[in-house]
Design a protein around this motif. Structure first.
Motif, PDB file in Angstrom:
ATOM      1  N   ARG A 156       0.825  -1.206   0.000  1.00 25.38           N
ATOM      2  CA  ARG A 156       0.000   0.000   0.000  1.00 25.38           C
ATOM      3  C   ARG A 156       0.861   1.258   0.000  1.00 25.38           C
ATOM      4  O   ARG A 156       0.563   2.230  -0.703  1.00 25.38           O
ATOM      5  N   ALA A 157       1.957   1.211   0.789  1.00 24.64           N
ATOM      6  CA  ALA A 157       2.855   2.363   0.820  1.00 24.64           C
ATOM      7  C   ALA A 157       3.530   2.569  -0.540  1.00 24.64           C
ATOM      8  O   ALA A 157       3.671   3.706  -1.008  1.00 24.64           O
ATOM      9  N   GLU A 158       3.927   1.469  -1.185  1.00 26.25           N
ATOM     10  CA  GLU A 158       4.539   1.579  -2.508  1.00 26.25           C
ATOM     11  C   GLU A 158       3.529   2.106  -3.523  1.00 26.25           C
ATOM     12  O   GLU A 158       3.879   2.915  -4.392  1.00 26.25           O
ATOM     13  N   ARG A 159       2.279   1.637  -3.422  1.00 24.63           N
ATOM     14  CA  ARG A 159       1.257   2.117  -4.341  1.00 24.63           C
ATOM     15  C   ARG A 159       1.010   3.614  -4.138  1.00 24.63           C
ATOM     16  O   ARG A 159       0.851   4.365  -5.102  1.00 24.63           O
ATOM     17  N   ALA A 160       0.986   4.025  -2.846  1.00 26.22           N
ATOM     18  CA  ALA A 160       0.801   5.450  -2.567  1.00 26.22           C
ATOM     19  C   ALA A 160       1.980   6.266  -3.095  1.00 26.22           C
ATOM     20  O   ALA A 160       1.797   7.366  -3.629  1.00 26.22           O
ATOM     21  N   GLU A 161       3.191   5.704  -2.976  1.00 29.41           N
ATOM     22  CA  GLU A 161       4.361   6.405  -3.484  1.00 29.41           C
ATOM     23  C   GLU A 161       4.308   6.515  -5.003  1.00 29.41           C
ATOM     24  O   GLU A 161       4.636   7.569  -5.572  1.00 29.41           O
ATOM     25  N   ARG A 162       3.881   5.427  -5.662  1.00 27.33           N
ATOM     26  CA  ARG A 162       3.739   5.492  -7.123  1.00 27.33           C
ATOM     27  C   ARG A 162       2.685   6.517  -7.520  1.00 27.33           C
ATOM     28  O   ARG A 162       2.850   7.241  -8.511  1.00 27.33           O
ATOM     29  N   THR A 163       1.602   6.574  -6.735  1.00 31.98           N
ATOM     30  CA  THR A 163       0.562   7.557  -7.025  1.00 31.98           C
ATOM     31  C   THR A 163       1.099   8.978  -6.883  1.00 31.98           C
ATOM     32  O   THR A 163       0.818   9.851  -7.707  1.00 31.98           O
ATOM     33  N   ARG A 164       1.889   9.198  -5.824  1.00 33.02           N
ATOM     34  CA  ARG A 164       2.481  10.530  -5.631  1.00 33.02           C
ATOM     35  C   ARG A 164       3.442  10.868  -6.778  1.00 33.02           C
ATOM     36  O   ARG A 164       3.468  12.009  -7.255  1.00 33.02           O
ATOM     37  N   GLU A 165       4.224   9.882  -7.212  1.00 30.08           N
ATOM     38  CA  GLU A 165       5.149  10.138  -8.314  1.00 30.08           C
ATOM     39  C   GLU A 165       4.394  10.437  -9.604  1.00 30.08           C
ATOM     40  O   GLU A 165       4.774  11.332 -10.358  1.00 30.08           O
ATOM     41  N   GLU A 166       3.327   9.675  -9.860  1.00 25.84           N
ATOM     42  CA  GLU A 166       2.530   9.939 -11.056  1.00 25.84           C
ATOM     43  C   GLU A 166       1.871  11.309 -10.994  1.00 25.84           C
ATOM     44  O   GLU A 166       1.799  12.027 -11.999  1.00 25.84           O
ATOM     45  N   GLU A 167       1.402  11.685  -9.792  1.00 23.52           N
ATOM     46  CA  GLU A 167       0.797  13.008  -9.637  1.00 23.52           C
ATOM     47  C   GLU A 167       1.839  14.101  -9.866  1.00 23.52           C
ATOM     48  O   GLU A 167       1.552  15.125 -10.498  1.00 23.52           O
ATOM     49  N   ALA A 168       3.059  13.862  -9.345  1.00 17.54           N
ATOM     50  CA  ALA A 168       4.124  14.846  -9.549  1.00 17.54           C
ATOM     51  C   ALA A 168       4.470  14.960 -11.029  1.00 17.54           C
ATOM     52  O   ALA A 168       4.667  16.069 -11.545  1.00 17.54           O
ATOM     53  N   ARG A 169       4.545  13.808 -11.724  1.00 18.89           N
ATOM     54  CA  ARG A 169       4.828  13.859 -13.161  1.00 18.89           C
ATOM     55  C   ARG A 169       3.700  14.563 -13.917  1.00 18.89           C
ATOM     56  O   ARG A 169       3.963  15.319 -14.866  1.00 18.89           O
ATOM     57  N   ARG A 170       2.458  14.322 -13.489  1.00 15.77           N
ATOM     58  CA  ARG A 170       1.334  14.976 -14.147  1.00 15.77           C
ATOM     59  C   ARG A 170       1.410  16.492 -13.962  1.00 15.77           C
ATOM     60  O   ARG A 170       1.183  17.267 -14.905  1.00 15.77           O
ATOM     61  N   ARG A 171       1.740  16.912 -12.737  1.00 20.16           N
ATOM     62  CA  ARG A 171       1.836  18.348 -12.483  1.00 20.16           C
ATOM     63  C   ARG A 171       2.982  18.978 -13.275  1.00 20.16           C
ATOM     64  O   ARG A 171       2.860  20.112 -13.775  1.00 20.16           O
ATOM     65  N   VAL A 172       4.096  18.247 -13.385  1.00 19.99           N
ATOM     66  CA  VAL A 172       5.216  18.764 -14.178  1.00 19.99           C
ATOM     67  C   VAL A 172       4.804  18.911 -15.637  1.00 19.99           C
ATOM     68  O   VAL A 172       5.112  19.917 -16.287  1.00 19.99           O
ATOM     69  N   ALA A 173       4.083  17.890 -16.150  1.00 23.10           N
ATOM     70  CA  ALA A 173       3.627  17.969 -17.543  1.00 23.10           C
ATOM     71  C   ALA A 173       2.665  19.132 -17.742  1.00 23.10           C
ATOM     72  O   ALA A 173       2.752  19.859 -18.752  1.00 23.10           O
ATOM     73  N   GLU A 174       1.749  19.328 -16.791  1.00 28.35           N
ATOM     74  CA  GLU A 174       0.827  20.449 -16.903  1.00 28.35           C
ATOM     75  C   GLU A 174       1.564  21.782 -16.837  1.00 28.35           C
ATOM     76  O   GLU A 174       1.222  22.730 -17.561  1.00 28.35           O
TER      77      GLU A 174
END
Length: 404
Positions: A156-174
């Motif tokens: 669950r912690a790894e999934r949350a970390e992946r979610t945070r990384e994906e969100e960070a990448r999404r924000r960078v792309a935006e």
């Protein structure tokens, strides 16, 4: 059960269990002291523990006949308990609860049979040993459940970390898209105007050098210089925003009040612009005003570039009569260049219309762009105002494409 140096660790466990069994053989008072064959059986019963992680059930099945022979010879019955408990714990911690239950029942049944053959009066001893077996099995099941819980928490912690990384990448792309859009709106408009003004100056210098209109040339060069200053100021503001990480930079976002400046820039490039602005009641959100400004800016740039000098442009910014939204319409009469604006001809595909649509979507609105039936090109956007759930489609016939 995945650990480094598993084979070496299990060999040490087997050696420790064998040594403890030897100590118990000396101090136990149940059964006789093992003879030479009994010692061989006792030590051999601990040897399969070296492979207990690979296949614990197979190790248990290999130990059962050895222990049966050991107990049938009426050797010290408590001595083999260490290796028995270790293998039962391994079976319980690595298997499902049903397998553990069946294994425990089978071991107790075999033990009851063997002890019953030897001496039927050892019921209390049998009950005590059975209790220990059940306790070891329950301990193994409990450890298995705990490990599963820890593994699920780690996952669950790894999934949350992946979610945070994906969100960070999404924000960078935006953010990259926003920066590209801002720079495009700024530089494309300024460069287009400068190009048209330069063409005017060049035309004046080359058409009739003997009757040179110095005032017209000076006026064109002054317009170029003014456009360069405005572009430099806006570029400095944009870079300041990027450098500081702030939203507003050194000044407010451009809005409806800045539209006359866009009209003047287009007129200096040779266009005839009719501007009509009717601000809606109440305060317009800065993001909505900035989106309207950028859409008008890009639409004027496209009209000047593709329709050429002398194009007539009509800009209307007004409240939508049937919806709480701001309607922005920019239409020109430059029919011959309509195809180039959609990226199908002219200067090739670009990002003008794409950027305008993104501007509209960033404010929750919609934008359509396409050629008009009687000639020319129109850009129509609907930007929601406060109290509006979403924008509704513009009425202009749209066509996918981009410019610049």
């Amino acid at each position: 059960m995945d650990a480094p140096h598993k084979l070496r660790t299990d060999a040490l466990v087997a050696a420790g269990a064998g040594a403890l069994s030897a100590v118990l053989a000396f101090v136990t008072d149940g059964g006789r002291f093992p003879d030479a064959f009994g010692w061989v059986l006792l030590l051999c019963s601990a040897l399969p523990l070296v492979w207990r992680r690979r296949n614990p059930v197979a190790v248990l099945l290999a130990m059962i006949p050895v222990l049966m022979a050991y107990h049938l010879l009426d050797n010290a019955h408590s001595a083999p308990m260490p290796q028995t408990f270790v293998v039962l714990y391994t079976v319980a911690v690595t298997g499902r609860p049903l397998r553990t239950l069946l294994t425990g029942c089978a071991v107790i049944a075999v033990m009851v049979s063997v002890v019953g053959v030897i001496d039927a009066h050892h019921g209390l001893e049998l009950l005590r040993i059975s209790g220990w077996i059940v306790a070891v099995l329950f301990c193994g099941v409990d450890v298995r459940i705990y490990r599963q819980y820890v593994a699920s928490m780690v996952e669950r912690a790894e999934r949350a970390e992946r979610t945070r990384e994906e969100e960070a990448r999404r924000r960078v792309a935006e953010e990259r898209l926003r920066i590209a859009r801002d720079l495009h709106d700024l530089l494309a408009h300024s460069i287009t105007v400068i190009g048209v003004q330069t063409s005017v100056a060049s035309h004046i210098l080359t058409v009739d050098p003997d009757r040179l209109d110095r005032e017209a040339v000076a006026r064109a060069l002054d317009d170029i210089a003014g456009t360069c200053r405005e572009a430099r100021a806006e570029l400095r503001t944009t870079l300041q925003v990027l450098r500081d990480g702030s939203e507003g930079g050194d000044g407010p976002l451009p809005g409806l009040a800045a539209l006359p400046g866009l009209v003047r820039a287009a007129e200096t490039a040779g266009a005839t612009v009719e501007l009509s602005v009717r601000a809606p009641e109440g305060r317009i959100a800065p993001a909505t005003g900035a989106a309207a400004y950028r859409i008008v800016q890009e639409a004027l740039t496209n009209s000047v570039r593709h329709a050429g000098e002398g194009v007539r442009i009509e800009v209307r910014v007004e409240p939508d009569p049937a919806f709480p939204a701001l309607r922005v319409t920019v239409a020109d009469d430059g029919a011959p260049s309509a195809r180039g604006r959609s990226g199908e001809a002219g200067h090739g595909p670009g990002f003008g219309l794409v950027g305008m649509r993104e501007r509209a979507r960033s404010s929750g609105g919609t934008l359509d762009a396409g050629p008009l039936a009687d000639g020319g090109f129109q850009v129509a956007a609907v930007l929601p105002l406060p109290g509006s759930p979403a924008g509704r489609p513009a009425t202009a016939a749209g066509r996918e494409g981009a410019v610049l």
